[in-house]
Design a protein around this motif. Structure first.
Motif, PDB file in Angstrom:
ATOM      1  N   ILE A  36      11.038   6.015  -5.511  1.00 26.69           N
ATOM      2  CA  ILE A  36       9.913   5.289  -4.920  1.00 26.69           C
ATOM      3  C   ILE A  36      10.255   4.865  -3.490  1.00 26.69           C
TER       4      ILE A  36
ATOM      5  N   SER B  31       0.477  16.686 -12.961  1.00 27.14           N
ATOM      6  CA  SER B  31      -0.572  17.612 -12.535  1.00 27.14           C
ATOM      7  C   SER B  31      -0.508  18.918 -13.313  1.00 27.14           C
TER       8      SER B  31
ATOM      9  N   THR C 179       8.317   5.960  -0.217  1.00 26.32           N
ATOM     10  CA  THR C 179       7.706   4.884   0.559  1.00 26.32           C
ATOM     11  C   THR C 179       8.079   5.015   2.032  1.00 26.32           C
TER      12      THR C 179
ATOM     13  N   LEU D  90      10.294   7.917 -12.015  1.00 26.69           N
ATOM     14  CA  LEU D  90       9.844   6.766 -11.232  1.00 26.69           C
ATOM     15  C   LEU D  90      10.919   5.689 -11.307  1.00 26.69           C
TER      16      LEU D  90
ATOM     17  N   ALA E 141       4.114   5.762  -5.528  1.00 21.69           N
ATOM     18  CA  ALA E 141       4.105   5.902  -6.987  1.00 21.69           C
ATOM     19  C   ALA E 141       3.006   6.855  -7.428  1.00 21.69           C
ATOM     20  N   LEU E 142       1.859   6.796  -6.782  1.00 21.78           N
ATOM     21  CA  LEU E 142       0.754   7.699  -7.118  1.00 21.78           C
ATOM     22  C   LEU E 142       1.116   9.145  -6.806  1.00 21.78           C
ATOM     23  N   GLY E 143       1.776   9.383  -5.670  1.00 17.25           N
ATOM     24  CA  GLY E 143       2.193  10.739  -5.307  1.00 17.25           C
ATOM     25  C   GLY E 143       3.170  11.319  -6.311  1.00 17.25           C
TER      26      GLY E 143
ATOM     27  N   THR F 100       0.835  -1.206   0.000  1.00 22.61           N
ATOM     28  CA  THR F 100       0.000   0.000   0.000  1.00 22.61           C
ATOM     29  C   THR F 100       0.864   1.249   0.000  1.00 22.61           C
TER      30      THR F 100
ATOM     31  N   LEU G  49       2.399   1.673  -3.475  1.00 22.50           N
ATOM     32  CA  LEU G  49       1.427   2.162  -4.449  1.00 22.50           C
ATOM     33  C   LEU G  49       1.139   3.646  -4.246  1.00 22.50           C
ATOM     34  N   LEU G  50       0.973   4.070  -2.999  1.00 25.01           N
ATOM     35  CA  LEU G  50       0.717   5.477  -2.725  1.00 25.01           C
ATOM     36  C   LEU G  50       1.922   6.350  -3.064  1.00 25.01           C
TER      37      LEU G  50
ATOM     38  N   TYR H 101       3.481  10.347  -9.416  1.00 27.23           N
ATOM     39  CA  TYR H 101       2.735  10.486 -10.668  1.00 27.23           C
ATOM     40  C   TYR H 101       1.923  11.781 -10.682  1.00 27.23           C
ATOM     41  N   VAL H 102       1.294  12.108  -9.565  1.00 24.08           N
ATOM     42  CA  VAL H 102       0.503  13.349  -9.467  1.00 24.08           C
ATOM     43  C   VAL H 102       1.401  14.565  -9.643  1.00 24.08           C
TER      44      VAL H 102
END
Length: 87
Positions: A65, A50, A69, A60, A41-43, A35, A38-39, A45-46
Motif C-alpha cells: 500500500i 479482476s 501510495t 494488501l 488499496a483500490l488499485g 485519498t 484509498l486509491l 484490489y482491482v
C-alpha cells in the motif's frame, strides 16, 4: 542503544509535527494522503480480483500500500512486474 533509537524517533516525530503545523498546512495534507491511500488499496484490489491475470495476487499489506501510495499507478505496475519476475 535501544533507548537512544527510541529517543531519536520521538524527537524526530515531534519536530515533524512542529514543522507541519508551523507551515500552516493544516489538515489538507491528511485528506490528500487519505485519498491516495484509498486509491492505492483500490488499485491493488482491482488487480487481485479482476481476473485478467489469474496467477498474480498482490497482498494488501503496509509495504505494498505504501509503495502504491507514493508511486501511484506505476507502483501497481511495478508490483505486478516484481510478482511476475520474482515468483
Amino acid at each position: 542503544m535501544r533507548m537512544a533509537a527510541l529517543a531519536v524517533l520521538v524527537l524526530s516525530g515531534l519536530l515533524l509535527l512542529l514543522i507541519v503545523f508551523r507551515k500552516k498546512m493544516g489538515w489538507a495534507w491528511l485528506s490528500l494522503f487519505g485519498t491516495h491511500l484509498l486509491l492505492a488499496a483500490l488499485g491493488i484490489y482491482v488487480v487481485n480480483f479482476s481476473g485478467l491475470l489469474t496467477d498474480i495476487y498482490i497482498p494488501l499489506n503496509p509495504a505494498t500500500i505504501g509503495a502504491v501510495t507514493v508511486l501511484g499507478l506505476p507502483g501497481v505496475l511495478m508490483l505486478m512486474g516484481l510478482k511476475i519476475t520474482l515468483f
